[in-house]
Scaffold this active site. Structure first.
Site, PDB file in Angstrom:
ATOM      1  N   ARG A 236      22.014   4.715   2.966  1.00 38.98           N
ATOM      2  CA  ARG A 236      23.210   5.562   3.026  1.00 38.98           C
ATOM      3  C   ARG A 236      22.926   6.759   3.926  1.00 38.98           C
ATOM      4  O   ARG A 236      21.828   7.352   3.871  1.00 38.98           O
ATOM      5  CB  ARG A 236      23.587   6.072   1.628  1.00 38.98           C
ATOM      6  CG  ARG A 236      24.340   5.063   0.795  1.00 38.98           C
ATOM      7  CD  ARG A 236      25.730   4.773   1.357  1.00 38.98           C
ATOM      8  NE  ARG A 236      26.492   3.807   0.581  1.00 38.98           N
ATOM      9  CZ  ARG A 236      26.518   2.483   0.823  1.00 38.98           C
ATOM     10  NH1 ARG A 236      25.825   1.963   1.817  1.00 38.98           N
ATOM     11  NH2 ARG A 236      27.265   1.684   0.083  1.00 38.98           N
ATOM     12  N   GLU A 265      30.852   8.691   7.808  1.00 38.71           N
ATOM     13  CA  GLU A 265      31.440   7.495   8.427  1.00 38.71           C
ATOM     14  C   GLU A 265      32.966   7.527   8.329  1.00 38.71           C
ATOM     15  O   GLU A 265      33.485   7.980   7.321  1.00 38.71           O
ATOM     16  CB  GLU A 265      30.908   6.239   7.712  1.00 38.71           C
ATOM     17  CG  GLU A 265      29.411   6.079   7.903  1.00 38.71           C
ATOM     18  CD  GLU A 265      28.831   4.910   7.123  1.00 38.71           C
ATOM     19  OE1 GLU A 265      29.597   4.127   6.537  1.00 38.71           O
ATOM     20  OE2 GLU A 265      27.601   4.805   7.089  1.00 38.71           O
ATOM     21  N   HIS A 283      27.647   0.496  10.518  1.00 42.40           N
ATOM     22  CA  HIS A 283      27.560   0.028   9.121  1.00 42.40           C
ATOM     23  C   HIS A 283      27.893  -1.469   9.008  1.00 42.40           C
ATOM     24  O   HIS A 283      28.869  -1.854   8.362  1.00 42.40           O
ATOM     25  CB  HIS A 283      28.484   0.854   8.212  1.00 42.40           C
ATOM     26  CG  HIS A 283      28.058   0.807   6.762  1.00 42.40           C
ATOM     27  ND1 HIS A 283      28.269   1.823   5.860  1.00 42.40           N
ATOM     28  CD2 HIS A 283      27.430  -0.159   6.042  1.00 42.40           C
ATOM     29  CE1 HIS A 283      27.799   1.489   4.670  1.00 42.40           C
ATOM     30  NE2 HIS A 283      27.289   0.286   4.753  1.00 42.40           N
TER      31      HIS A 283
END
Ligand code: DGY
Length: 327
Positions: A236, A265, A283
């Protein structure tokens, strides 16, 4: 669709995987809201909701509190930092995630971005496509190599272990840091993240986004990794002090980075975008059709299992104690 689940209302919060949405609509009475904001529901519709599904949209305590009959939250993804799971557990609401089905895919991606960062494969491909091979000759030799490296894994869970197995096959020794040593895991253990970074030159973070991991990879850890150091993040973005990382990449404190996840993000800081020694992907750790389908099915199967068999398939630790309500 089953006779038992069709009258049950499930709330789909924010952008939801297409297959999850299709199954929610066929299995349940599905209500969609664009964000985890309780004001988007009338008190009457809030009272009908017994299940909830989210992908990356935040499910804060305020939304959980606004749903008096909520029993279960099915998170699409193994990381469930978007859901206030501690609050859900305290209120007797089950939270599920989608482990196992994505482990190997995410581990493959971690190795991919490691090699991209070390051997500059994206830059080499751009060089070829720009016609520079024919005009200017071979792509320059990469200063970095995987050969002779020692890898450290921050977060030795299922995905960490799958990455470690791959690294061993590549001939790299592996060490790790977790809050505690993992039973049955023989890799060298380090009590602190800085201690791990000092002992290795390749640090791979698979850590979940929790309060205790926030900005854990900071300037001190990057200094300990050293000037030959490569940092990979597949966990993360919140676990990294991105300003410190961008500075470390710019001033040679570390050599390179491969990043799949970011603090804000889908926005990526300009300082990271400007770093030529960082390989950045949006991602995509689990993002194949095959794996996302398996995650979608597990996400919805958790809801179906909860309402038909009164048990979750993959509960998260914060809510493992939660029992299904009677009647
Ligand atoms: C997850 O499931 O949490 C991963 O980040 C998906 O790539």
């Amino acid at each position: 669709m089953t006779e038992q689940t069709k009258p049950i209302t499930v709330l789909a919060v924010g952008a939801i995987n297409e297959h999850v949405l299709k199954r929610l609509k066929s299995e349940f009475a599905c209500v969609e809201i664009p964000a985890g904001n309780p004001s988007l529901l009338t008190p009457e519709s809030a009272g009908q909701v017994r299940g909830l599904s989210t992908m990356t949209t935040q499910v804060p305590a305020a939304l959980i509190d606004a749903l008096p009959n909520l029993e279960v939250i099915a998170n699409f993804g193994v990381g469930y930092d978007a859901v206030d799971a501690r609050h859900a557990g305290a209120k007797g609401v089950m939270v599920t995630n989608t482990p196992d089905v994505l482990t190997e895919e995410v581990a493959d991606t971690a190795i991919g971005i490691l090699i991209n960062a070390v051997r500059q494969l994206p830059a080499a491909e751009n060089y070829l496509r720009a016609g520079r091979w024919a005009k200017e000759g071979p792509f320059p030799l990469t200063p970095l190599t995987l050969r002779g490296r020692k890898a450290g894994i921050f977060g030795m869970g299922r995905i960490g272990l799958a990455i470690a197995r791959r690294l061993e096959a590549f001939g790299l020794p592996v060490a790790y840091h977790n809050r505690n040593p993992v039973a049955g895991v023989g890799y060298e253990y380090h009590e602190t993240l800085t201690g791990l970074a000092e002992a290795v030159d390749t640090l791979i973070s698979v850590a979940p986004g929790t309060a205790s991991t926030a900005k854990a990879v900071n300037a001190e850890v990057l200094r300990a990794l050293g000037s030959n150091g490569v940092f990979v993040n597949i966990g993360r973005g919140s676990t990294v002090d991105e300003a410190a990382l961008a500075a470390a990449l710019a001033n040679g404190t570390i050599a390179a980075a491969g990043l799949d996840v970011f603090a804000d993000e889908p926005r990526v800081s300009q300082a990271l975008l400007d770093a030529p020694n960082a390989s950045l992907v949006p991602h995509v750790g689990s993002a194949s059709v095959h794996t996302r389908l398996a995650m979608a099915d597990l996400c919805v199967d958790n809801l179906v299992s909860w309402f038909t068999r009164h048990r979750a398939i993959t509960p998260v630790p914060e809510t493992a104690h939660v029992a299904a309500r009677k009647g």
